[in-house]
Write a protein that holds these residues in place. Structure first.
Motif, PDB file in Angstrom:
ATOM      1  N   LEU A   1     -10.063 -20.661  29.461  1.00  0.00           N
ATOM      2  CA  LEU A   1     -10.387 -20.030  30.736  1.00  0.00           C
ATOM      3  C   LEU A   1     -10.900 -21.037  31.760  1.00  0.00           C
ATOM      4  N   GLY A   2     -10.714 -22.330  31.499  1.00  0.00           N
ATOM      5  CA  GLY A   2     -10.993 -23.351  32.487  1.00  0.00           C
ATOM      6  C   GLY A   2     -12.338 -24.029  32.388  1.00  0.00           C
ATOM      7  N   CYS A   3     -13.092 -23.791  31.306  1.00  0.00           N
ATOM      8  CA  CYS A   3     -14.431 -24.367  31.176  1.00  0.00           C
ATOM      9  C   CYS A   3     -14.394 -25.762  30.559  1.00  0.00           C
ATOM     10  N   ASP A   4     -15.334 -26.587  30.973  1.00  0.00           N
ATOM     11  CA  ASP A   4     -15.452 -27.958  30.496  1.00  0.00           C
ATOM     12  C   ASP A   4     -16.668 -28.074  29.582  1.00  0.00           C
ATOM     13  N   HIS A   5     -16.771 -29.191  28.902  1.00  0.00           N
ATOM     14  CA  HIS A   5     -17.960 -29.487  28.114  1.00  0.00           C
ATOM     15  C   HIS A   5     -19.156 -29.757  29.029  1.00  0.00           C
ATOM     16  N   ALA A   6     -20.296 -29.913  28.404  1.00  0.00           N
ATOM     17  CA  ALA A   6     -21.511 -30.177  29.166  1.00  0.00           C
ATOM     18  C   ALA A   6     -21.574 -31.639  29.607  1.00  0.00           C
ATOM     19  N   GLY A   7     -21.985 -31.864  30.842  1.00  0.00           N
ATOM     20  CA  GLY A   7     -22.314 -33.183  31.364  1.00  0.00           C
ATOM     21  C   GLY A   7     -21.372 -34.288  30.962  1.00  0.00           C
ATOM     22  N   ASP A   8     -21.934 -35.325  30.332  1.00  0.00           N
ATOM     23  CA  ASP A   8     -21.145 -36.493  29.944  1.00  0.00           C
ATOM     24  C   ASP A   8     -20.217 -36.211  28.771  1.00  0.00           C
ATOM     25  N   GLN A   9     -20.271 -34.977  28.229  1.00  0.00           N
ATOM     26  CA  GLN A   9     -19.343 -34.613  27.160  1.00  0.00           C
ATOM     27  C   GLN A   9     -17.979 -34.210  27.729  1.00  0.00           C
ATOM     28  N   GLY A  10     -17.836 -34.196  29.038  1.00  0.00           N
ATOM     29  CA  GLY A  10     -16.681 -33.594  29.695  1.00  0.00           C
ATOM     30  C   GLY A  10     -15.349 -34.230  29.359  1.00  0.00           C
ATOM     31  N   PHE A  11     -14.293 -33.475  29.643  1.00  0.00           N
ATOM     32  CA  PHE A  11     -12.930 -33.941  29.420  1.00  0.00           C
ATOM     33  C   PHE A  11     -12.611 -35.097  30.360  1.00  0.00           C
ATOM     34  N   ALA A  12     -11.720 -35.924  29.912  1.00  0.00           N
ATOM     35  CA  ALA A  12     -11.222 -36.974  30.794  1.00  0.00           C
ATOM     36  C   ALA A  12     -10.210 -36.373  31.774  1.00  0.00           C
ATOM     37  N   HIS A  13     -10.028 -37.049  32.914  1.00  0.00           N
ATOM     38  CA  HIS A  13      -8.993 -36.699  33.889  1.00  0.00           C
ATOM     39  C   HIS A  13      -9.177 -35.306  34.481  1.00  0.00           C
ATOM     40  N   GLY A  14     -10.412 -34.796  34.516  1.00  0.00           N
ATOM     41  CA  GLY A  14     -10.689 -33.543  35.200  1.00  0.00           C
ATOM     42  C   GLY A  14      -9.959 -32.342  34.655  1.00  0.00           C
ATOM     43  N   ARG A  15      -9.919 -32.216  33.349  1.00  0.00           N
ATOM     44  CA  ARG A  15      -9.137 -31.135  32.762  1.00  0.00           C
ATOM     45  C   ARG A  15      -9.959 -29.857  32.668  1.00  0.00           C
ATOM     46  N   SER A  16     -10.361 -29.333  33.800  1.00  0.00           N
ATOM     47  CA  SER A  16     -11.076 -28.063  33.852  1.00  0.00           C
ATOM     48  C   SER A  16     -10.756 -27.401  35.185  1.00  0.00           C
ATOM     49  N   TRP A  17     -11.299 -26.211  35.413  1.00  0.00           N
ATOM     50  CA  TRP A  17     -10.934 -25.436  36.589  1.00  0.00           C
ATOM     51  C   TRP A  17     -11.438 -26.072  37.882  1.00  0.00           C
ATOM     52  N   SER A  18     -12.719 -26.473  37.906  1.00  0.00           N
ATOM     53  CA  SER A  18     -13.263 -27.023  39.137  1.00  0.00           C
ATOM     54  C   SER A  18     -14.458 -27.930  38.842  1.00  0.00           C
ATOM     55  N   TYR A  19     -15.049 -28.470  39.896  1.00  0.00           N
ATOM     56  CA  TYR A  19     -16.162 -29.414  39.742  1.00  0.00           C
ATOM     57  C   TYR A  19     -17.404 -28.774  39.138  1.00  0.00           C
ATOM     58  N   TYR A  20     -17.515 -27.440  39.175  1.00  0.00           N
ATOM     59  CA  TYR A  20     -18.699 -26.741  38.668  1.00  0.00           C
ATOM     60  C   TYR A  20     -18.461 -26.104  37.294  1.00  0.00           C
ATOM     61  N   SER A  21     -17.392 -26.489  36.619  1.00  0.00           N
ATOM     62  CA  SER A  21     -16.977 -25.802  35.386  1.00  0.00           C
ATOM     63  C   SER A  21     -17.587 -26.380  34.112  1.00  0.00           C
ATOM     64  N   PHE A  22     -18.662 -27.170  34.227  1.00  0.00           N
ATOM     65  CA  PHE A  22     -19.268 -27.780  33.052  1.00  0.00           C
ATOM     66  C   PHE A  22     -20.117 -26.779  32.264  1.00  0.00           C
ATOM     67  N   GLY A  23     -20.213 -27.027  30.963  1.00  0.00           N
ATOM     68  CA  GLY A  23     -21.172 -26.326  30.133  1.00  0.00           C
ATOM     69  C   GLY A  23     -22.550 -26.942  30.325  1.00  0.00           C
ATOM     70  N   TYR A  24     -23.521 -26.464  29.555  1.00  0.00           N
ATOM     71  CA  TYR A  24     -24.906 -26.904  29.737  1.00  0.00           C
ATOM     72  C   TYR A  24     -25.484 -27.425  28.434  1.00  0.00           C
ATOM     73  N   ASP A  25     -26.168 -28.567  28.507  1.00  0.00           N
ATOM     74  CA  ASP A  25     -26.962 -29.113  27.412  1.00  0.00           C
ATOM     75  C   ASP A  25     -28.225 -29.687  28.030  1.00  0.00           C
ATOM     76  N   GLY A  26     -29.375 -29.053  27.752  1.00  0.00           N
ATOM     77  CA  GLY A  26     -30.615 -29.449  28.400  1.00  0.00           C
ATOM     78  C   GLY A  26     -31.453 -30.436  27.637  1.00  0.00           C
ATOM     79  N   TYR A  27     -30.935 -30.962  26.527  1.00  0.00           N
ATOM     80  CA  TYR A  27     -31.707 -31.903  25.714  1.00  0.00           C
ATOM     81  C   TYR A  27     -32.000 -33.183  26.513  1.00  0.00           C
ATOM     82  N   PRO A  28     -33.211 -33.751  26.415  1.00  0.00           N
ATOM     83  CA  PRO A  28     -34.320 -33.388  25.532  1.00  0.00           C
ATOM     84  C   PRO A  28     -35.373 -32.468  26.156  1.00  0.00           C
ATOM     85  N   SER A  29     -35.383 -32.334  27.512  1.00  0.00           N
ATOM     86  CA  SER A  29     -36.443 -31.550  28.147  1.00  0.00           C
ATOM     87  C   SER A  29     -36.335 -30.062  27.827  1.00  0.00           C
ATOM     88  N   HIS A  30     -35.129 -29.585  27.622  1.00  0.00           N
ATOM     89  CA  HIS A  30     -34.882 -28.177  27.298  1.00  0.00           C
ATOM     90  C   HIS A  30     -33.871 -28.162  26.159  1.00  0.00           C
TER      91      HIS A  30
END
Length: 437
Positions: A332-361
């Protein structure tokens, strides 16, 4: 003895008799336990548990304990019982949880699915297909799976997320390029609005056997879809997944997730089933694989290719929304969190990242990889939702994380890959494309 004393004794005896045959309320009764103990020989148990099960035991399921929460035989799909049945989830000697099964429904396939809450926090999802049950329990930051292993026996396992298989980057996939002309729905009288996305799940003989048979693997599929729908709902996502069919297909496994996915994408038999059931997306379930699953994203910055709406997944990942729901999120167009993301922009848009709050959250959402010690929670990233006092998404920064916005935008596109009005058409002519590696 005076008559008045005899009358008093008679009244007392009558009161005692009535009390003895008056049923007690549910609140005063002990909740039935879901599992009974069994002992499997070392030979019978050997090799059955995946490496990511931290500890496990075997047991039998007390099916009558679920009967109070089952919709009646005449109930329609989606029907719920009048009240919440209470059961004890006696998972381990040191883990016994009281669960209230607040909803029960019949699925479109006629199977039963329950969703409940744990009194001390958490949730449980159970699915029954025939004589087989499967389910997942979340409690106190831990995840437990209930799996049928055959011969009436079940494995209750506590999951160790640090041992689970990872997922490859789709950019490393040797997948072939798709043809330009695609099979389309027969009619164009109406288009699906995105409130439902129709899913076809296929599996092979090896996966079916490992899951304890047809009922066993289908119970895991039903439970997994319910987990995804619960995650979609609590995250604020409008769409729901509609499981239109579960079908066995003939294919020998390669052990390579890319090769198996490539086969599923181009197999004329699966294409025929997809058209027959008007399925918008397809999952192909295997037993083996060097990763837990893989997908070839097709919603890349607005470029849509419905021929790629297929994912491969191992059957031992069906009960984990962080695997089944993870791959669905990619579809459905979602990407991994932050630096885990796909190469070459393989997601729906610039805001399509997942979330990983480690270590603060120390929490991460469904579409994120196991690269930090963060606990995965059954939510899709959403900057408008707080978990443990912290937003599980963001609107700014280098990796804006809003899977909810992404899926709410892409759902209507994906839901139109097949027109649900065309379900079960007659005389389907499959679209056959060459399988290239």
């Amino acid at each position: 003895m005076p008559i008045r004393y005899l009358l008093s004794i008679a009244r007392l005896c009558s009161f005692v008799a009535i009390a003895a045959f008056t049923p007690t309320s549910q609140a005063s009764q002990a909740a039935p336990q879901l599992f009974g103990n069994i002992q499997l020989s070392a030979k019978a148990a050997a090799g059955q548990q995946p490496a990511w099960i931290k500890r496990y035991r075997y047991g039998r399921v007390n099916m009558p304990a679920l009967s109070a929460a089952s919709p009646g035989k005449s109930a329609k799909s989606g029907a719920a019982p009048a009240g919440a049945a209470v059961i004890e989830l006696n998972l381990f000697a040191d883990v016994t949880l009281t669960a209230r099964l607040e909803s029960a429904r019949k699925t479109p396939s006629g199977n039963l699915v329950w969703h409940g809450v744990i009194d001390s926090g958490g949730e449980v999802v159970l699915a029954r297909v025939g004589d087989s049950l499967a389910g997942t329990v979340y409690h106190a930051g831990k995840q437990y799976h209930i799996e049928y292993v055959g011969n009436g026996n079940y494995r209750i396992g506590e999951i160790d997320p640090t041992r689970q298989l990872t997922e490859p980057e789709p950019s490393a996939s040797p997948l072939t390029k798709s043809p330009q002309s695609l099979p389309q729905a027969k009619n164009s009288k109406s288009l699906d609005d995105g409130s439902e996305i129709d899913l076809l799940v296929t599996y092979n003989q090896t996966a079916r056997s490992a899951a304890g048979g047809t009922n066993g693997i289908q119970a895991k599929i039903e439970s997994g879809v319910e987990l995804i729908n619960q995650a979609l709902a609590r995250s604020g996502i409008v769409t729901r997944i509609n499981l239109v069919a579960m079908e066995e297909v003939s294919h020998g496994e390669t052990g390579n997730v890319f090769a198996d996915l490539n086969w599923a994408k181009y197999d004329p038999g699966i294409l025929k089933l997809r058209n027959q059931y008007a399925a918008d997306i397809v999952f192909y379930i295997t037993q083996t694989g060097n990763f837990f699953g893989v997908v070839d994203p097709f919603l890349n910055h607005g470029n849509v290719n419905n021929y790629h709406a297929t994912s491969q997944l191992r059957q031992d990942s069906l009960l984990d929304v962080g695997h089944f729901g993870h791959e669905l999120g990619h579809l459905l167009g979602c990407d991994h969190a932050g630096d885990q993301g796909f190469a070459h922009g393989r997601s729906w848009s610039y805001y399509s990242f997942g979330y990983d709050g480690y270590p603060s959250h120390p929490y991460r959402t469904v579409v994120s990889k196991t690269v930090t010690p963060a606990l995965q929670i059954p939510y899709f990233s959403n900057p408008g939702i707080a978990y443990a006092g912290h937003a599980i998404g963001s609107n700014g920064g280098p990796h804006p994380a809003d899977n909810v916005r992404t899926i709410n935008e892409t759902a209507a596109i994906v839901a139109r890959f097949r027109n649900s009005a065309d379900r079960n058409p007659i005389n389907i002519v499959p679209f056959i494309y060459p399988l290239l590696f």
